[in-house]
Design a protein around this motif. Sequence first.
Motif: not given
Lengths: 422, 422
Positions: A16, A20, A80, A83, A87, B54, B56-58, B61
């Motif tokens: 992740i 990001r 991902l 998402i 974010a 998911c 961790e990504a946001s 989400y």
Amino acid sequence: MARIVMKFGGTSMAGIERIRSVAARVKREWEAGNEIAVVVSAMAGETDRLVGFCREASSLYDPKEYDVVVSAGEQITSGLLAIALQAIGVPARSWLGWQLPVHTSDAFAKARIEDIETGTLLASMGAREVAVVPGFQGVHDGRISTLGRGGSDTSAVAVAAAVKADRCDIYTDVDGVYTTDPRIVPRARKLKKVTYEEMLELASVGAKVLQTRSVGLAMKENVRIQVLSSFTGEDAPMADTLPGTMIVGEEEIDVERQLITGIAHDKNEAKITLTAVPDKPGAVAAIFGPLAEANINVDMIIQNIAHQSAGSASATDVTFTVPSSDLARSIETLNQAKAAIGFSELTHDTRVAKISVVGVGMRSHAGVAATMFKTLGERGINILAITTSEIKVSVLIEEDYTELAVRVLHTAYGLDAEIEAA
Amino acid sequence: MARIVMKFGGTSMAGIERIRSVAARVKREWEAGNEIAVVVSAMAGETDRLVGFCREASSLYDPKEYDVVVSAGEQITSGLLAIALQAIGVPARSWLGWQLPVHTSDAFAKARIEDIETGTLLASMGAREVAVVPGFQGVHDGRISTLGRGGSDTSAVAVAAAVKADRCDIYTDVDGVYTTDPRIVPRARKLKKVTYEEMLELASVGAKVLQTRSVGLAMKENVRIQVLSSFTGEDAPMADTLPGTMIVGEEEIDVERQLITGIAHDKNEAKITLTAVPDKPGAVAAIFGPLAEANINVDMIIQNIAHQSAGSASATDVTFTVPSSDLARSIETLNQAKAAIGFSELTHDTRVAKISVVGVGMRSHAGVAATMFKTLGERGINILAITTSEIKVSVLIEEDYTELAVRVLHTAYGLDAEIEAA
């Protein structure tokens, strides 16, 4: 404003944190007002894991079900990344192969893209939404298909062609295409531009930057590819000012460009010699027919002049190269055909390397091959075989001389970077 | 010949060896001439891994993209099981949620199945092909949706209802439904049959065999469920002769059946007491309104008789239970509403347990509750709260007495298995 396809490989999607940082990079292109589609690979190692499951379940797996399994890797990363983009305030959505759809041929597990429907994709991009497209996958007759390993580069180029993108930016582990391997020649220079044809020759002889198929497709569809490093920090300049390498049509290359674009090497060749092959019509077909049937790519071929010994029919030695990975199958295939071919002995050698000089400039210049042979000869490097194409000259040499050969040729063709004055 | 839906959970799909043993079990049902659909979960741990990505990504989400990510787990196992079945000579293919399709509501990440199209599915099953359906997933408006955690049981029941299956066999870690937890009462008996209503009460009070939603759906659609152990060896008898537990409608239960079907316990309750709540209209609403808004499920409630001290308004103590996992949020919510409620002190206790006796038989028999209170009273077990439904009586007791209470009630209602004569 430009329409840009950005493609990120498995290393860029591995976890992740990295996803990001991909999102941050996409955001910068998006904030500049560009229309963006992003094509993603599976997380590094994930496709291997899924392929391993299939092989463990059955060595003769159904390619249709294999595609159901292995396409999951890119499905995961596309969700991902969408998402991660949302974010940080970037509207985004994933578009799976069956959703766009990306129509492919029926060759499951190694399908070819036939058509990408762009209506919804263009509408989404036009509405300032980043479209995230999983690479490697498509759909045929309502079932998931995949393009074969490394297919995500091809997906990116196909999407770029379909949406008529201004540019297809491929973010990869390297930061561009070099005149030769910088680990061998520290004074190798990064190329600003290279033609599709040159890239194809450089890729197929060992410069592993892009999947060969994707370059072929880019050439056919006239997609401008930019190879960029995915590990440049967030403060790096925008992609259109980044010092990556553009892969373009020949018309975009300066007339005053260099004769030779790059030197490639490939140690994954193996040499096979068949001795005392009868010198008669059909002898060559008897050798290369069975190899072709076994789907083995023969590269260089040398046939010695026939020699006649007293009291026997005339015979010749035939030498050729195959990929090292196909050597065992080649030997098996040839031994099975030994009676039909009529050779006396089979010897092989994997301690060889192919060195190639590549450049569209050589079309209009004679003497490229002569310079190569002379340069290698002066260093005592023996040439075992030669092949040429319109924009390439390749020689087979002993593997131990690989680095030396690359270095002396790099200098001989004037490719060494200037050393900056202190 | 029967039409059977078989469902296998994550533990049964954890790795290729186990998938192979699932395939062998499916093959035996298929060889007996049955039409088979198999519903599969993701490999054990896989959904947690994907949900973790998911989050961790946001933390916020997009549920649509979450569904793209987490549905991949069942996609993978459905392809692998199809491959494993084909490898042992059983024609099989996977049918993803969007392929059948399984239409769901638009509540992404916690969707409800609305309709399953069965045309292609029935044609495939009728042609002696095993249909492998990933659980937990569907499609809404062209996008992947998922049913929420544990949704694969619900998928299996929904598929069974859609194809009008004779039976829905749920293979799980346990080998059936018992009169109570066999770890507490070694003489607990496995039930041959249990009604949907009883199963709902047993499940919701802690007998974790099936997802509650799936039992509710089975009741609504009248699907006969059979709970079976997935870890019985390959030599085990066929599912229709296996001693699992059938979950059926009340009409299939013998009239001469027992009064009480089972005893359940649940230690995941927490007790909250608010002291000196003003005894006035609206006081109760002031307590339970904010909790409902926070989506916290209040279970048992006791309101003491108002007591009036000299010189002050009359006040009462209110005690109720919430799931332990919601305790912290409950305390926070109540403290925020303290002024509006007007209570004096909040105390809480997690060292409580809920014990329930369940049985459709109690509809026609009085005295079930009386037996319960008397039995517990004789052992000195204090009852902190009581709730009842048509087929259930539950009491809240101190946690330390849980096992004792379950054992004495199991005996009191005549549920102990006969000890076989030596």
